[in-house]
Write an enzyme that holds these catalytic residues in place. Structure first.
Site, PDB file in Angstrom:
ATOM      1  N   TYR A  24      -1.115  -0.703  10.606  1.00  0.00           N
ATOM      2  CA  TYR A  24      -1.188  -0.992   9.072  1.00  0.00           C
ATOM      3  C   TYR A  24      -0.088  -0.717   8.107  1.00  0.00           C
ATOM      4  CZ  TYR A  24      -3.617  -1.068   4.337  1.00  0.00           C
ATOM      5  OH  TYR A  24      -3.646  -1.461   3.084  1.00  0.00           O
ATOM      6  N   SER A  50       0.850  -1.329  -0.041  1.00  0.00           N
ATOM      7  CA  SER A  50       0.029  -0.171  -0.097  1.00  0.00           C
ATOM      8  C   SER A  50       0.862   1.353  -0.092  1.00  0.00           C
ATOM      9  CB  SER A  50      -0.694   0.132   1.228  1.00  0.00           C
ATOM     10  OG  SER A  50      -1.583   1.317   1.439  1.00  0.00           O
TER      11      SER A  50
END
Length: 264
Positions: A156, A143
């Protein structure tokens, strides 16, 4: 390796919904044979049913990637039933936005287990087969949150930065064995995971459009696949800024009601 009709075989984890599901259907339209894994067997079956009229085939192989023995058994079963895997896409992941004051050992462990440990489990299940055959393609779905520390993404983002680092470390090593390594760094894509976000998401991308960009990247030679491009440019620019300036900019992304709490 290909089947008797010349179709290649791919394994996609985290494929029951969101980007993984959209990519699987896109690849089925291109004639691929796809082994899909996720914990939710009924949703995998639904994706397989949706692909019945397409040129390719989708077959469900339910799996909790956190279970290393199950990952090994799943890869063995796929290759026994379908043939050698050509392409492994490690897409399984989860996300829970958390401010620093909300982080617990339990919530952090879940993100680390799924995003990092689960990926490693799948990698180690398939990699010996690729090295033995001196061929294959490994794709890590990370990501843009892995580029810089962002508010609510402490855990995350750390897991996704870890995946980027893992792919970068493996690429030159595995290239010597005929194995192609890529990392995918999406921005905001309209999926059940991003639906959890309670903040504005610039350049939010339709999932089918994202799947098309993903597939195009898989067929190309670039190590990193990013989409949408304008957001990738901004995030890479943020990564290059001095830390002090970058932190002042990212502080603006803290939810207003939470930032007030933090200031009192």
């Amino acid at each position: 390796m290909t089947d008797d009709k010349g179709r290649k075989i791919a394994w996609i984890t985290g494929a029951s919904s969101g980007l993984g599901r959209a990519l699987a259907l896109r690849m089925a339209r291109e004639g691929w044979i796809l082994a899909l894994s996720a914990r939710r067997a009924e949703e995998l079956a639904a994706v397989a049913a949706e692909a019945r009229s397409l040129p390719g085939r989708i077959l469900p192989f339910p799996l909790d990637t956190v279970d290393a023995q199950a990952a090994e058994a799943t890869v063995r079963r796929i290759e026994e039933e379908l043939g050698p895997i050509d392409l492994a896409i490690f897409n399984a992941g989860t996300h829970k936005p958390m401010l620093g004051t909300e982080i617990t050992a339990e919530s952090a462990a879940k993100l680390i287990d799924v995003n990092l440990k689960g990926t490693v489990n799948c990698l180690t299940a398939v990699l010996p087969r690729f090295t033995e055959r001196q061929s294959g393609q490994l794709v890590f779905v990370a990501s843009m949150a892995g580029y810089r520390g962002l508010p609510t993404s402490a855990i995350y983002g750390a897991t996704k930065a870890g995946l980027i680092n893992m792919a970068e470390a493996l690429q030159p090593d595995l290239a010597r064995h005929g194995i192609k390594v890529q990392v995918v760094n999406p921005g905001f894509v309209k999926t059940p995971l991003t639906d959890k976000n309670e903040f504005p998401m610039p350049f939010l991308m339709d999932v089918d459009e994202a799947a098309a960009a993903f597939y195009k990247g898989l067929m190309g030679a670039k190590f990193e696949i990013t989409f949408p491009k304008p957001f990738a440019f901004l995030m890479k620019l943020l990564r290059l800024l001095p830390a002090g300036l970058a932190l002042r900019l990212t502080a603006k992304a803290i939810p207003k009601e939470q930032s007030k709490t933090a200031e009192t």
